[in-house]
Motif scaffolding. Structure first.
Motif, mmCIF file in Angstrom:
data_model
loop_
_atom_site.group_PDB
_atom_site.id
_atom_site.type_symbol
_atom_site.label_atom_id
_atom_site.label_comp_id
_atom_site.label_asym_id
_atom_site.label_seq_id
_atom_site.Cartn_x
_atom_site.Cartn_y
_atom_site.Cartn_z
ATOM 1 N N GLU A 189 -4.838 -0.249 -10.773
ATOM 2 C CA GLU A 189 -3.887 -1.132 -10.107
ATOM 3 C C GLU A 189 -3.250 -2.105 -11.088
ATOM 4 O OE1 GLU A 189 -6.760 -0.232 -8.963
ATOM 5 O OE2 GLU A 189 -6.137 0.902 -7.199
ATOM 6 N N GLU A 190 -4.059 -2.654 -12.001
ATOM 7 C CA GLU A 190 -3.496 -3.549 -13.008
ATOM 8 C C GLU A 190 -2.538 -2.810 -13.933
ATOM 9 O OE1 GLU A 190 -6.609 -5.475 -15.070
ATOM 10 O OE2 GLU A 190 -7.362 -6.574 -13.319
ATOM 11 N N GLN A 191 -2.835 -1.554 -14.244
ATOM 12 C CA GLN A 191 -1.941 -0.778 -15.101
ATOM 13 C C GLN A 191 -0.666 -0.400 -14.361
ATOM 14 O OE1 GLN A 191 -4.383 2.429 -16.536
ATOM 15 N NE2 GLN A 191 -5.550 1.100 -17.920
ATOM 16 N N PHE A 192 -0.739 -0.176 -13.041
ATOM 17 C CA PHE A 192 0.489 0.013 -12.263
ATOM 18 C C PHE A 192 1.383 -1.220 -12.371
ATOM 19 C CE2 PHE A 192 -2.015 2.933 -9.199
ATOM 20 C CZ PHE A 192 -1.789 4.009 -10.042
ATOM 21 N N ARG A 785 -2.902 7.018 -5.224
ATOM 22 C CA ARG A 785 -3.306 5.625 -5.352
ATOM 23 C C ARG A 785 -2.110 4.720 -5.643
ATOM 24 N NH1 ARG A 785 -8.563 5.143 -9.120
ATOM 25 N NH2 ARG A 785 -8.199 2.960 -8.560
ATOM 26 N N PHE A 786 -1.089 5.262 -6.299
ATOM 27 C CA PHE A 786 0.099 4.446 -6.565
ATOM 28 C C PHE A 786 0.838 4.117 -5.272
ATOM 29 C CE2 PHE A 786 4.690 4.264 -7.732
ATOM 30 C CZ PHE A 786 4.643 3.045 -8.391
ATOM 31 N N ASP A 787 0.933 5.075 -4.362
ATOM 32 C CA ASP A 787 1.586 4.798 -3.084
ATOM 33 C C ASP A 787 0.805 3.757 -2.287
ATOM 34 O OD1 ASP A 787 3.517 6.667 -3.724
ATOM 35 O OD2 ASP A 787 2.422 8.319 -2.769
ATOM 36 N N ASP A 788 -0.516 3.847 -2.327
ATOM 37 C CA ASP A 788 -1.326 2.832 -1.642
ATOM 38 C C ASP A 788 -1.129 1.455 -2.265
ATOM 39 O OD1 ASP A 788 -2.246 4.929 -0.124
ATOM 40 O OD2 ASP A 788 -4.104 5.192 -1.278
ATOM 41 N N TRP A 789 -1.021 1.433 -3.591
ATOM 42 C CA TRP A 789 -0.810 0.158 -4.267
ATOM 43 C C TRP A 789 0.551 -0.437 -3.904
ATOM 44 C CZ3 TRP A 789 2.927 -1.108 -7.963
ATOM 45 C CH2 TRP A 789 2.742 -2.334 -8.612
ATOM 46 N N ARG A 790 1.563 0.388 -3.806
ATOM 47 C CA ARG A 790 2.889 -0.115 -3.445
ATOM 48 C C ARG A 790 2.895 -0.689 -2.032
ATOM 49 N NH1 ARG A 790 7.424 4.269 -4.644
ATOM 50 N NH2 ARG A 790 8.609 2.614 -3.621
ATOM 51 N N LYS A 794 3.526 -4.473 -1.241
ATOM 52 C CA LYS A 794 4.882 -4.547 -0.680
ATOM 53 C C LYS A 794 5.949 -4.420 -1.764
ATOM 54 C CE LYS A 794 3.311 -7.463 3.129
ATOM 55 N NZ LYS A 794 3.468 -8.746 3.843
ATOM 56 N N VAL A 795 5.792 -3.407 -2.590
ATOM 57 C CA VAL A 795 6.732 -3.140 -3.662
ATOM 58 C C VAL A 795 7.713 -2.091 -3.174
ATOM 59 C CG1 VAL A 795 7.007 -2.308 -6.029
ATOM 60 C CG2 VAL A 795 5.030 -3.702 -5.406
ATOM 61 N N GLY A 796 8.990 -2.403 -3.310
ATOM 62 C CA GLY A 796 10.009 -1.464 -2.864
ATOM 63 C C GLY A 796 10.309 -0.433 -3.929
ATOM 64 N N ASN A 812 6.291 -11.167 -12.726
ATOM 65 C CA ASN A 812 5.525 -10.634 -11.602
ATOM 66 C C ASN A 812 6.383 -9.616 -10.887
ATOM 67 O OD1 ASN A 812 4.702 -10.950 -8.474
ATOM 68 N ND2 ASN A 812 2.921 -11.248 -9.804
ATOM 69 N N PHE A 813 5.747 -8.523 -10.413
ATOM 70 C CA PHE A 813 6.516 -7.443 -9.808
ATOM 71 C C PHE A 813 7.036 -7.810 -8.427
ATOM 72 C CE2 PHE A 813 2.057 -6.966 -8.916
ATOM 73 C CZ PHE A 813 2.026 -6.825 -7.543
#
Length: 893
Positions: A189-192, A785-790, A794-796, A812-813
């Motif tokens: 998650e931190e690397q995403f 896992r990337f989709d779950d992280w988004r 709440k990343v568009g 910050n993203f």
């Protein structure tokens, strides 16, 4: 047209752009179709302005070179100032302490700046990391607002990736380049989140980078610069399929660099496929290891290996037992913090603290690493340890303790043999001798780096001797056995010797005592021995010639001598002791057991021995007469056939038992034997008939690294790389491996035949999917896992490659701000049965004084109740009342 006003005086780092473009007096205007001295084609008549930008960049680089050399004496061959680097980068290089470039940097940097693909080969510690980091920073210059990474560096291990990140940050200190690290063991998650900050440079291990590429669907079309550091190790660790998948996603216009100390065959094929007309730079022809490195090789028994390790640490390296100075300072700082005293900034962030006795010990398996670390800790040494399966956080902590001087010894597997630069390592010990010469070269390369001196000690058992000969042939050094030579140079000679038994007695006894007292240490030893047996079954075989040569080596008279590293007095005392024991064993009394007290008495046994002595005397006299007659015949031989007679006489003399040169009168029974094939002078080994497997030149070196045809950078890469392939170990089998090997093998676990292709690409027993290039990759790379992280953050939609980055995206993203949890919690109550009871009690007392957490109101429980508490209490009372008011069962009946 009015004349142009004179421009103000230019500084030494500037030039007049108007004169450069309009053809002023101080700059000669280039004509259309001509080229400058830097090889840039110019066309002043073009309308797009691209040639003007190239011309301006060329003149700026020339001005940088000229301005940097003002008032400075550049040594012959040029320095960093002569490479056209910008001022900020030159300042960072100076602050790093680099004065003049190393040979690999001097040859590689200009070619990389020119835009060529480069394959660099140089011994470890020669500055290969700076050779590709400096031109990368020069080419990327500053952070790009366009989305997309522009530089990628692939490293085989996490420690090497961390070290490369440190070097990139040091050289890029004057720029705003953004660099991130992607290694296994860290949070995905931190690397995403790091990937959404639009980094310019990515330093990663292949497995984790490919995971993020597949998981996030990364577009690598913006990459201009990719480096494969320690490329041969990347292939040895099984990253070939992942590297091919990554290369497939890169643009064809990229610049690809491969740096390694050796060049295996698979790497040559990879370079041919992934690089465009690469230039081969090879600077290891003269020396594979540093000339400042001294080496010593000790032959020992398997049972004495642990004792020999303790002896080297205690008597040879002289590593002190107990805490280091840095560890004592750390405890003082902890005490200051507990007492509320202010600490210095250097105490909060300690730098590398050189320790004179710092030592790194290499073992073959992780089980052996755990055993050795426990053994050395039980003796009293401060030890750190690292192996591949160790948790990433633990690996960082262990390496940091060793870097900062908290420990003096680092026990590792080959995970730390490549590229890791720890500047204060002075000694290297090979506890398990490596099965390949290049692994040993990388191991000992951890010391004697960048002009410093160092020592390397290797413990060799009988099973390791063939690998020892392979290493000697590969290095091409003079072999010195025992004390066969009066003068030796430990940096230039290959010195082999033994450790005397009296030297190891106390150390072996100490090891046995520790094993007897500590049952856990015994269990670790048994596990380590089982793991070593598995390792010996799977390691590479030594060459057949080395196995045969070992038999001659062991049979030599000097093989058991004490090593030349120890003084002559010690060796002489040992030799006197051995000679005395030999005289005791060879003692022959004048009387036999049949004659004791009976000589001259006429007994039957005494008469038998007297007759036997007469027979032996006659046989000895006859042998002497035969030897004299043969010698007389050889003197009277015909001069027409001198060679044949000399050869026959030598054979006969040797066959007669050449042990009769002494005139001693001792009783000796000997029988002459006929000439055998193994005795005497080997006439069939004459130069006319016998061709040795060791020619006059070093064939092992030529086969491992030989490159013909002049300068390697200007020759054809295919021919030069094939000649530089590393294929020394088990060379007689490798040539026929592909044709004779069966395509199927029996799998004991599944009890059926399986294809070897599944074993080679690592897909056996794992779920695999096909990547974009057709290579098999792990199915876990598409875990979602990337989709779950988004969704969780709440990343568009993320910006695509080539688009302009969003404002505050680097901070910050989501909102551009970082929220940090600032709540202070009170410590737990002290437990009087724990060892840290007093420390925990002090912390609780401090929390009460500062009114932290539950001690905010002084630790007393508030008697005031709010509305909810009162309502809850009333409900509980009503339930109790209802329960007590119910009639009993007897009353209802």
């Amino acid at each position: 047209m009015a004349p142009r006003a004179s421009s103000p005086a230019l500084s030494e780092n500037e030039f007049d752009i108007f004169d450069a473009l309009a053809g002023g007096n101080d700059v000669e205007q280039p004509q259309k179709g001509l080229s400058t001295d830097l090889g840039i084609d110019l066309d002043i008549g073009s309308d797009d302005g691209s040639d003007d930008e190239a011309f301006i960049a060329a003149k700026q680089a020339a001005s940088n070179r000229k301005a940097s050399n003002v008032g400075k004496s550049v040594k012959k061959g040029g320095g960093f100032q002569a490479m056209g680097l910008n001022g900020a980068l030159l300042k960072a290089i100076t602050q790093k302490g680099f004065k003049i470039p190393t040979p690999i940097q001097r040859k590689a940097v200009p070619l990389i700046l020119q835009g060529d693909d480069v394959v660099g080969m140089a011994r470890t510690g020669s500055g290969k990391t700076a050779a590709f980091v400096i031109p990368m920073i020069q080419k990327l210059k500053a952070h790009s607002a366009k989305v997309g990474a522009r530089g990628i560096i692939m490293s085989p291990s996490r420690e090497l990736a961390l070290q490369t990140l440190k070097v990139v940050k040091e050289f890029g200190r004057g720029t705003d380049l953004r660099t991130i690290l992607l290694v296994g063991g860290d949070s995905l998650e931190e690397q995403f989140s790091s990937m959404t900050t639009n980094p310019d440079i990515i330093i990663a291990t292949p497995g984790r980078f490919l995971h993020l590429k597949v998981e996030m669907g990364l577009d690598l079309s913006s990459v201009r610069y990719i480096v494969f550091d320690e490329a041969d190790r990347l292939f040895e660790m099984g990253f070939a399929a992942q590297l091919a998948e990554i290369l497939y996603a890169l643009p064809t216009s990229r610049q690809t660099l491969l740096f390694s100390a050796t060049l295996p065959k698979s790497l040559v094929e990879f370079a041919r496929a992934g690089l465009q007309e690469p230039k081969l730079i090879r600077l290891d022809a003269e020396s594979k290891i540093s000339p400042d490195l001294k080496s010593a090789y000790f032959t020992i028994k398997s049972g004495d290996r642990d004792g020999a390790l303790l002896y080297l640490l205690d008597q040879v390296i002289k590593v002190p037992v107990g805490e280091t100075d840095a560890s004592k300072r750390a405890k003082e700082n902890a005490d200051k913090a507990a007492n509320g005293k202010k600490r210095k900034r250097s105490d909060l962030h300690p730098k590398d603290a050189p320790v004179q006795e710092s030592t790194i010990i290499f073992a073959a398996t992780k089980h052996r690493v755990e055993y050795l670390s426990s053994l050395l800790k039980s003796v009293g040494y401060p030890v750190s340890y690292v192996y591949g399966n160790l948790d990433q956080t633990a690996r960082k902590m262990q390496v940091q303790d060793f870097r900062t001087g908290l420990t003096r010894i680092l026990v590792v597997t080959d995970v730390a043999a490549r590229g890791v630069d720890m500047p204060h390592i002075n000694h290297v010990i090979n506890y398990d001798f490596p099965s390949q010469p290049k692994i040993c070269v990388h191991r000992v390369g951890r010391t004697a780096r960048a002009g410093r001196k160092g020592w390397a000690y290797s413990l060799c058992r009988h099973v390791d001797l063939p690998y020892l000969i392979d290493l000697q042939l590969f290095l091409g050094k003079r072999l010195v056995i025992g004390r066969s030579s009066n003068e030796v140079n430990f940096a230039e000679d290959f010195v082999i010797g033994s450790l005397a038994p009296y030297q190891l007695e106390s150390s072996v006894e100490q090891v046995n005592k520790q094993l007897t007292e500590d049952e856990d240490l015994q269990l670790l030893l048994s596990v380590a021995e089982k793991g070593e047996r598995q390792y010996q079954r799977t390691r590479n075989q030594a060459s057949t010639q080395s196995v045969h040569r070992v038999k001659e080596l062991v049979a030599s008279s000097n093989f058991a001598d004490t090593h030349m590293l120890f003084n002559d007095d010690m060796h002489d005392a040992l030799r006197e002791k051995e000679k005395m024991l030999e005289r005791i064993q060879l003692f022959r009394p004048a009387e036999t057991v049949f004659e004791i007290g009976r000589r001259g008495t006429g007994s039957e046994t005494a008469e038998i021995m007297r007759k036997r002595r007469e027979q032996v005397a006659k046989q000895r006299a006859k042998q002497q007469l035969n030897a004299a007659a043969e010698a007389h015949e050889s003197d009277d031989a015909s001069p027409e056939e001198p060679n044949d007679v000399d050869m026959d006489s030598d054979n006969d003399a040797s066959a007669a038992g050449g042990g009769y040169e002494s005139d001693s009168d001792e009783l000796e029974v000997s029988i002459s034997q006929p000439a055998s094939k193994g005795t005497g002078k080997d006439d069939w080994r004459s130069d006319e008939f016998f061709m040795s497997y060791l020619p006059k030149e070093n064939m092992a070196e030529e086969k491992a690294y030989g490159v013909t045809g002049g300068d390697a950078g200007n020759t054809n890469f295919v021919s030069a790389a094939r000649a530089a392939e590393m294929s020394l170990v088990n060379d007689e089998i490798q040539g026929f491996a592909d044709s004779s090997k069966s395509k199927m093998r029996w799998d004991k676990k599944s009890k059926k035949y399986v294809t070897r292709a599944n074993d080679e690409d690592g897909s056996k027993g794992a779920k695999m999917i096909r990547g974009e290039s057709g290579q098999k990759i792990a199915a876990s790379f598409r875990s979602g896992r990337f989709d779950d992280w988004r969704k969780a953050n709440k990343v568009g939609r993320l910006p695509r490659v080539g688009e302009m980055e969003a404002p505050n995206r680097s901070a910050n993203f989501k909102t551009g701000r970082h929220y940090k949890h600032k709540e202070e919690k009170a410590p737990k109550e002290a437990d009087r049965y724990r060892d840290d009871y007093h420390v925990q009690k002090q912390r609780v007392q401090e929390a009460k004084e500062k009114r932290v957490g539950k001690f905010k109101d002084g630790g007393a429980k508030s008697e005031l109740k709010d509305v909810e508490a009162v309502r809850k209490q009333r409900k509980i009372q009503e339930k109790r009342k209802d329960k007590n008011a119910r009639p009993s069962k007897k009353r209802r009946t």
